[in-house]
Write a protein that holds these residues in place. Structure first.
Motif, PDB file in Angstrom:
ATOM      1  N   VAL A   1       1.004  -3.951  16.477  1.00  0.00           N
ATOM      2  CA  VAL A   1       2.453  -3.960  16.291  1.00  0.00           C
ATOM      3  C   VAL A   1       2.861  -2.584  15.797  1.00  0.00           C
ATOM      4  CG1 VAL A   1       2.655  -6.431  15.894  1.00  0.00           C
ATOM      5  CG2 VAL A   1       2.225  -4.926  13.951  1.00  0.00           C
ATOM      6  N   ARG A   2       4.118  -2.233  16.042  1.00  0.00           N
ATOM      7  CA  ARG A   2       4.603  -0.904  15.650  1.00  0.00           C
ATOM      8  C   ARG A   2       6.072  -0.977  15.293  1.00  0.00           C
ATOM      9  NH1 ARG A   2       3.681  -1.264  21.119  1.00  0.00           N
ATOM     10  NH2 ARG A   2       1.587  -0.504  21.034  1.00  0.00           N
ATOM     11  N   GLY A   3       6.550   0.091  14.670  1.00  0.00           N
ATOM     12  CA  GLY A   3       7.956   0.148  14.301  1.00  0.00           C
ATOM     13  C   GLY A   3       8.239   1.389  13.477  1.00  0.00           C
ATOM     14  N   TYR A   4       9.287   1.296  12.634  1.00  0.00           N
ATOM     15  CA  TYR A   4       9.654   2.433  11.796  1.00  0.00           C
ATOM     16  C   TYR A   4      10.133   1.939  10.432  1.00  0.00           C
ATOM     17  CZ  TYR A   4      14.368   1.384  13.569  1.00  0.00           C
ATOM     18  OH  TYR A   4      15.542   0.751  13.916  1.00  0.00           O
ATOM     19  N   LEU A   5      10.234   2.885   9.493  1.00  0.00           N
ATOM     20  CA  LEU A   5      10.514   2.561   8.096  1.00  0.00           C
ATOM     21  C   LEU A   5      11.847   3.116   7.628  1.00  0.00           C
ATOM     22  CD1 LEU A   5       6.978   3.572   6.794  1.00  0.00           C
ATOM     23  CD2 LEU A   5       7.781   1.243   7.246  1.00  0.00           C
ATOM     24  N   ASN A   6      12.477   2.392   6.716  1.00  0.00           N
ATOM     25  CA  ASN A   6      13.665   2.849   5.991  1.00  0.00           C
ATOM     26  C   ASN A   6      14.780   3.375   6.895  1.00  0.00           C
ATOM     27  OD1 ASN A   6      12.235   2.144   3.700  1.00  0.00           O
ATOM     28  ND2 ASN A   6      11.555   4.221   3.294  1.00  0.00           N
TER      29      ASN A   6
ATOM     30  N   GLY B   1       0.764  -1.242   0.000  1.00  0.00           N
ATOM     31  CA  GLY B   1       0.000   0.000   0.000  1.00  0.00           C
ATOM     32  C   GLY B   1       0.794   1.290   0.000  1.00  0.00           C
ATOM     33  N   TYR B   2       2.123   1.206   0.152  1.00  0.00           N
ATOM     34  CA  TYR B   2       2.913   2.425   0.311  1.00  0.00           C
ATOM     35  C   TYR B   2       4.145   2.426  -0.589  1.00  0.00           C
ATOM     36  CZ  TYR B   2      -0.194   3.236   4.172  1.00  0.00           C
ATOM     37  OH  TYR B   2      -1.340   3.437   4.912  1.00  0.00           O
ATOM     38  N   LYS B   3       4.549   3.631  -0.992  1.00  0.00           N
ATOM     39  CA  LYS B   3       5.683   3.816  -1.898  1.00  0.00           C
ATOM     40  C   LYS B   3       7.008   3.885  -1.140  1.00  0.00           C
ATOM     41  CE  LYS B   3       3.054   6.695  -5.100  1.00  0.00           C
ATOM     42  NZ  LYS B   3       2.990   8.012  -5.735  1.00  0.00           N
ATOM     43  N   SER B   4       8.075   3.553  -1.857  1.00  0.00           N
ATOM     44  CA  SER B   4       9.460   3.748  -1.403  1.00  0.00           C
ATOM     45  C   SER B   4       9.764   3.069  -0.067  1.00  0.00           C
ATOM     46  CB  SER B   4       9.785   5.240  -1.319  1.00  0.00           C
ATOM     47  OG  SER B   4       9.578   5.853  -2.572  1.00  0.00           O
TER      48      SER B   4
ATOM     49  N   ALA C   1      -4.574   1.091  10.689  1.00  0.00           N
ATOM     50  CA  ALA C   1      -3.124   1.307  10.613  1.00  0.00           C
ATOM     51  C   ALA C   1      -2.814   2.781  10.408  1.00  0.00           C
ATOM     52  CB  ALA C   1      -2.520   0.495   9.475  1.00  0.00           C
ATOM     53  N   LEU C   2      -1.678   3.196  10.956  1.00  0.00           N
ATOM     54  CA  LEU C   2      -1.118   4.523  10.709  1.00  0.00           C
ATOM     55  C   LEU C   2       0.294   4.289  10.176  1.00  0.00           C
ATOM     56  CD1 LEU C   2      -2.137   6.273  14.049  1.00  0.00           C
ATOM     57  CD2 LEU C   2      -3.181   6.614  11.811  1.00  0.00           C
ATOM     58  N   VAL C   3       0.565   4.842   8.987  1.00  0.00           N
ATOM     59  CA  VAL C   3       1.866   4.627   8.358  1.00  0.00           C
ATOM     60  C   VAL C   3       2.365   5.972   7.855  1.00  0.00           C
ATOM     61  CG1 VAL C   3       3.112   3.408   6.539  1.00  0.00           C
ATOM     62  CG2 VAL C   3       1.153   2.311   7.641  1.00  0.00           C
ATOM     63  N   ASP C   4       3.571   6.364   8.280  1.00  0.00           N
ATOM     64  CA  ASP C   4       4.165   7.627   7.871  1.00  0.00           C
ATOM     65  C   ASP C   4       4.924   7.429   6.555  1.00  0.00           C
ATOM     66  OD1 ASP C   4       5.148  10.158   7.687  1.00  0.00           O
ATOM     67  OD2 ASP C   4       6.478  10.028   9.432  1.00  0.00           O
ATOM     68  N   ALA C   5       4.141   7.232   5.475  1.00  0.00           N
ATOM     69  CA  ALA C   5       4.697   7.050   4.137  1.00  0.00           C
ATOM     70  C   ALA C   5       3.604   7.416   3.122  1.00  0.00           C
ATOM     71  CB  ALA C   5       5.148   5.620   3.931  1.00  0.00           C
ATOM     72  N   LYS C   6       4.015   7.641   1.877  1.00  0.00           N
ATOM     73  CA  LYS C   6       3.060   7.989   0.832  1.00  0.00           C
ATOM     74  C   LYS C   6       2.396   6.722   0.297  1.00  0.00           C
ATOM     75  CE  LYS C   6       5.135  12.244  -0.676  1.00  0.00           C
ATOM     76  NZ  LYS C   6       5.467  13.081  -1.796  1.00  0.00           N
ATOM     77  N   GLU C   7       1.059   6.807   0.168  1.00  0.00           N
ATOM     78  CA  GLU C   7       0.314   5.669  -0.375  1.00  0.00           C
ATOM     79  C   GLU C   7       0.581   5.518  -1.856  1.00  0.00           C
ATOM     80  OE1 GLU C   7      -3.826   5.234   0.730  1.00  0.00           O
ATOM     81  OE2 GLU C   7      -3.497   6.547   2.458  1.00  0.00           O
ATOM     82  N   LYS C   8       0.452   4.290  -2.334  1.00  0.00           N
ATOM     83  CA  LYS C   8       0.614   4.008  -3.771  1.00  0.00           C
ATOM     84  C   LYS C   8      -0.578   4.521  -4.527  1.00  0.00           C
ATOM     85  CE  LYS C   8       3.663   0.054  -3.564  1.00  0.00           C
ATOM     86  NZ  LYS C   8       3.865  -1.357  -3.842  1.00  0.00           N
TER      87      LYS C   8
END
Length: 89
Positions: free
Chosen positions: A56-61, A33-36, A82-89
């Motif tokens: 569950v939780r964590g961080y990206l890149n 669902g998310y880019k990069s 869900a909450l995701v700090d990234a751009k959706e596709k």
């Protein structure tokens, strides 16, 4: 006392299985669902709510400011919220 110890061990094993399952579904949810997304790092912390949902939780890149969290519904085998700090596709 042995029976009580065995019961606690079974509960802990089931809990660990649910956390692993939640992480697998969350990883798939983010990648689809998310880019990069290059890396997904999960925190060792998790919560299981009274209805059985596993957060569950964590961080990206490798960026601790790019956080995510999600609640896995084991009954329906999917991420419900869900909450995701990234751009959706």
């Amino acid at each position: 006392m042995k029976l009580e110890s065995d019961k606690k061990e079974r509960v802990k094993d089931k809990e660990q299985f649910l956390v692993i399952e939640a992480r697998e579904h969350m990883e798939q949810y983010i990648k689809e669902g998310y880019k990069s997304i290059e890396q997904i790092v999960f925190s060792s912390e998790y919560d299981i709510d009274p209805t059985g949902g596993v957060e569950v939780r964590g961080y990206l890149n490798n960026d601790r400011d790019k956080k995510f969290s999600g609640i896995y519904d084991p009954t329906n085998k999917k991420i419900g919220v869900a909450l995701v700090d990234a751009k959706e596709k």
